[in-house]
Motif scaffolding. Structure first.
Motif, short mmCIF file in Angstrom:
data_model
loop_
_atom_site.label_atom_id
_atom_site.label_comp_id
_atom_site.label_asym_id
_atom_site.label_seq_id
_atom_site.Cartn_x
_atom_site.Cartn_y
_atom_site.Cartn_z
N THR A 1 0.57 -1.24 0.01
CA THR A 1 0.45 0.09 0.30
C THR A 1 0.93 1.32 0.25
O THR A 1 1.87 1.17 0.05
CB THR A 1 -0.99 -0.03 1.25
OG1 THR A 1 -1.76 1.66 1.10
CG2 THR A 1 -0.04 0.01 2.09
N GLU B 1 0.94 4.39 1.49
CA GLU B 1 0.72 5.03 2.75
C GLU B 1 2.82 6.42 2.41
O GLU B 1 2.69 7.43 2.31
CB GLU B 1 0.36 5.26 4.04
CG GLU B 1 -1.51 5.36 3.98
CD GLU B 1 -2.08 3.68 3.21
OE1 GLU B 1 -3.30 3.71 3.35
OE2 GLU B 1 -0.87 2.78 2.70
N TYR C 1 3.65 10.15 1.76
CA TYR C 1 3.23 11.20 2.36
C TYR C 1 4.38 12.07 2.65
O TYR C 1 4.58 13.05 3.02
CB TYR C 1 2.92 10.32 3.71
CG TYR C 1 1.83 9.96 3.36
CD1 TYR C 1 0.56 10.81 2.47
CD2 TYR C 1 0.78 8.81 4.90
CE1 TYR C 1 -0.81 9.28 2.50
CE2 TYR C 1 -0.73 8.82 5.19
CZ TYR C 1 -1.46 9.05 3.38
OH TYR C 1 -2.69 8.00 3.23
N ASN D 1 -5.42 10.79 -6.21
CA ASN D 1 -6.04 8.66 -6.80
C ASN D 1 -4.31 8.50 -7.78
O ASN D 1 -4.18 9.44 -8.37
CB ASN D 1 -7.43 9.14 -6.82
CG ASN D 1 -7.71 7.53 -7.68
OD1 ASN D 1 -7.41 6.83 -6.87
ND2 ASN D 1 -7.14 6.89 -8.87
N GLU E 1 -6.19 3.60 -5.57
CA GLU E 1 -5.32 4.34 -3.64
C GLU E 1 -5.87 5.41 -3.92
O GLU E 1 -5.13 6.42 -4.72
CB GLU E 1 -4.29 3.73 -3.65
CG GLU E 1 -3.19 3.70 -3.87
CD GLU E 1 -2.03 3.28 -3.17
OE1 GLU E 1 -2.41 3.28 -1.79
OE2 GLU E 1 -1.16 2.78 -4.21
N HIS F 1 -5.49 9.26 -1.53
CA HIS F 1 -5.04 9.75 -0.37
C HIS F 1 -5.44 10.97 -0.18
O HIS F 1 -4.96 12.20 -1.68
CB HIS F 1 -3.63 9.61 -0.33
CG HIS F 1 -2.54 7.70 -0.56
ND1 HIS F 1 -2.86 7.08 0.48
CD2 HIS F 1 -3.14 6.90 -1.66
CE1 HIS F 1 -3.11 6.28 0.52
NE2 HIS F 1 -2.86 5.71 -0.88
N GLN G 1 -6.41 13.20 7.12
CA GLN G 1 -6.24 12.42 5.97
C GLN G 1 -6.63 11.12 6.19
O GLN G 1 -7.59 10.36 6.70
CB GLN G 1 -4.49 12.13 5.87
CG GLN G 1 -3.78 12.85 6.04
CD GLN G 1 -2.00 12.13 5.87
OE1 GLN G 1 -1.64 12.14 6.86
NE2 GLN G 1 -1.78 11.98 4.65
N SER H 1 -7.76 7.23 2.97
CA SER H 1 -6.61 6.96 2.06
C SER H 1 -7.86 5.98 2.33
O SER H 1 -9.26 5.52 2.86
CB SER H 1 -5.68 6.46 3.17
OG SER H 1 -5.88 4.92 3.25
#
Length: 666
Positions: free
Chosen positions: A275, A277, A281, A299, A325, A327, A425, A427
């Motif tokens: 994933t 993150e 970030y 995305n 995904e 975010h 945040q 997700s």
């Protein structure tokens, strides 16, 4: 040691040097030392140990490698441990036969029950490995027949094969043998091709086109709220991945690592993203400085790798899959929570409006929520053939957990001292699992049944009664009808192949699940009409050519609504509410999903799963529904006030907080 060359009187008579036998035990010991020392070197480098300490560790690693090469004559494999060569189907078949013999021997000798169960579990694993590799069930490994049995078998009449029967259709029934049915449907309908890496599959155009329809609809919807598409690398450094310990803990067993480049070991292993993150970030921290930089909503459509070691199933549980995904970062929690629920509603619409599948919207329990997040929302589907729920998509509110970890801050616009605040945040993600859910929910004993809004071909035109005399005229007429329908926006295909008869074409397109079959024969051509057959019900209707476009559009909407109603009826008839533990367990064994009052404690949920699992003296087949009940979600629509009830688990005396949906799950 190298062998010396024997003396020779003539150069041509030189004999080859004798081969020195390799001590496999010593080689394995050296490989283990290389593996352990390599891990130590990486750990020292990651922790920035003193240079002389790192140098000494590297020199010892090189010595182990040199010793291995001197012993075996070849370089050690990456990481020190030799990679296991993938077994062939023949090898696994031999292992299945050998293990079957062990099981029969243990049972006939009256071995202890736990010993037999262990042998059977290993046998089932081998059979699962064979099916994952070949897509077929292994042949029965029966004991050797006696001479009398063989003679009787020779005298027995051969089974009759019906005229015209081929193996092009399905040979398994959905309710009788779901795993075999599923495997046959996705391969014979040309959705999937098996690959030589276990858990990875080739998505053929018939399947990928469904994903494209989902992608196009969802992409347009998220852009309406300001989401932009982007792409981040698939590689993650070890240090970045481990910055958020709680988050990565759930993924740690599934992370795939790159440890070597060519013949050189990497200084630090690089992970393939499970994933993103930890990938995205650090950049968010660089890009966000002021409240004017918010909201940041990105995305990406990409693949992820989760090296799942359980029995893989195409679409449902794979080591690599496609997904989107998203975010997002917001200045306030309220904005973030609003987006979480908006995205969840989009996921609900994907299933309802595109795939004709009902879902339950809710919030994940504390045990099942996304690691590192504040809360997780979900849409949960139901597969009536197995009595199991399946997670459809999730939308997570991460709070400020990740922004504090990665220092994603902005200046408070109301502060006169330049105070900084952490962003809030989210997700959210949807995967190609959606395709597998469509197959499982709507498919029947003839094959796929595709919802019209995502089918590659919404209609297929099949000429009937074609002959040498009318071939050219009928083919031209079918082509003209196709052009008219295509112009109206209907995805239509004309099957004008002359090397297949009409009946074969009917079966072929039924197997592939095309929603509508348009039959045109010589009489239909003269009467300016067509015969239309629905895939979902088999119902036939004769329609005039005039206005056919509008009639088919209306019919496809009816098909979608009918498919949704059928799936909703199956789901609702198998979703029950109870306050009794005995009823809870009975409903679970009846393949139902259950709403029950629950206290919300993680420890209590773990015990519910353990205590509701099927137990017994017999060895349970791997495909039988024997696992306990899992907390699927806390439905937004509650059946009643749960706070006046106690928790469903008999040994828990805590007051319930809410009704929770429990069930077996994929």
């Amino acid at each position: 040691p190298a062998a010396t060359k024997p003396a020779a009187t003539k150069p041509a008579a030189t004999k080859p040097a004798p081969v020195t036998a390799v001590d496999n035990g010593e080689a394995d010991r050296l490989l283990e030392q290389i593996h352990c020392q390599g891990n130590l070197v990486r750990e020292l480098k990651t922790n920035k140990a003193a240079k002389d300490v790192v140098t000494a560790a590297v020199q010892l690693l090189l010595k182990h490698k040199a010793d291995y090469k001197a012993l075996t004559g070849k370089d050690p494999p990456p990481g020190g441990k030799a990679p296991a060569m993938p077994a062939t189907a023949a090898q696994i078949e031999a292992q299945i036969k050998e293990q079957g013999d062990k099981v029969r021997a243990a049972k006939s000798s009256g071995a202890p029950k736990d010993e037999v169960q262990g042998l059977v579990a290993e046998l089932l694993k081998l059979k699962a490995d064979y099916k994952a590799l070949t897509g077929e069930e292994p042949a029965q490994s029966a004991p050797q027949q006696s001479k009398q049995q063989k003679k009787a078998q020779k005298k027995a009449p051969a089974p009759k094969i019906e005229a015209g029967v081929t193996r092009l259709g399905l040979e398994a029934k959905k309710l009788d043998d779901l795993p075999n049915w599923y495997s046959q449907v996705i391969t014979k309908s040309e959705m999937i091709e098996y690959y030589d890496v276990s858990g990875c599959y080739i998505l053929r155009p018939w399947a990928f086109s469904i994903w494209e329809k989902i992608q196009a609809w969802f992409d347009a919807e998220i852009k309406k709220i300001g989401v932009d598409n982007c792409y981040f690398p698939m590689f993650v450094s070890q240090s970045a991945l481990e910055r958020e310990k709680d988050h990565i803990a759930d993924f740690a067993p599934e992370v795939a690592w790159v440890t070597k480049s060519g013949q050189s070991e990497l200084a630090e292993p690089i992970a393939l993203r499970p994933t993103s993150e930890t990938v995205m970030y650090p950049s968010y921290a660089d890009w966000i400085r002021s409240h004017r930089d918010l909201p940041l909503q990105l995305n990406q459509w990409c693949n992820v790798v989760r090296w799942e070691f359980k029995h893989p199933q195409p679409f449902l549980r794979t080591r690599e899959f496609l997904w989107q995904e998203g975010h997002s970062a917001f200045a306030t929690r309220a904005e973030a929570e609003e987006e979480v629920l908006y995205i969840l509603e989009l996921y609900h619409k994907v299933y309802k409006d595109l795939l004709a599948i009902p879902t339950v919207k809710g919030r994940k329990t504390e045990k099942e929520k996304f690691a590192g997040g504040d809360f997780t929302t979900t849409v949960e589907g139901y597969i009536s053939a197995t009595g199991r729920a399946i997670q459809g998509a999730t939308s997570h509110h991460l709070g400020q957990n990740f922004s504090k970890m990665f220092n994603i801050m902005f200046e408070d616009p109301d502060s006169t001292t330049g105070e900084k605040l952490y962003v809030h945040q989210n997700s959210w993600g949807l995967t190609t699992r959606t395709i597998g859910v469509v197959v499982m929910v709507h498919g029947d004993d003839k094959g796929l049944v595709l919802p019209p809004r995502v089918a590659k071909h919404q209609a297929v035109i099949v000429p009937c009664g074609i002959s040498d005399k009318n071939s050219a005229e009928l083919t031209a007429h079918c082509t003209a009808v196709k052009k008219t329908l295509t112009k109206a926006g209907i995805r239509v295909h004309a099957d004008l192949r002359m090397n297949y008869n009409t009946g074969w074409k009917f079966n072929h397109w039924e197997l592939k699940g095309v929603p509508l079959r348009v039959e045109i024969g010589p009489r239909d051509m003269k009467s300016n009409q067509v015969v239309v057959v629905r895939r979902d019900t088999g119902a036939k209707v004769t329609l005039p050519l005039e206005g056919l476009e509008d009639a088919l559009q209306t019919l496809m909407d009816t098909i979608h609504d009918d498919m949704y109603a059928k799936a909703l009826g199956e789901r609702d008839s198998n979703m029950v509410v109870t306050k009794s533990w005995e009823e809870f367990c009975n409903h679970l064994d009846d393949k139902k999903i259950i709403m029950a009052p629950f206290c919300g404690a993680i420890s209590c949920e773990e015990q519910i799963k353990k205590e509701s699992a099927r137990t017994g003296d017999e060895v349970v087949d791997a495909n039988a529904p024997s696992m306990g009940a899992k907390g699927l979600c806390i439905p937004f629509e509650q059946p009643a006030d749960a706070t006046t009830e106690t928790c469903i688990r008999p040994k828990c005396d805590q007051c319930a907080k809410y009704y929770t949906l429990f069930g077996r799950s994929y």
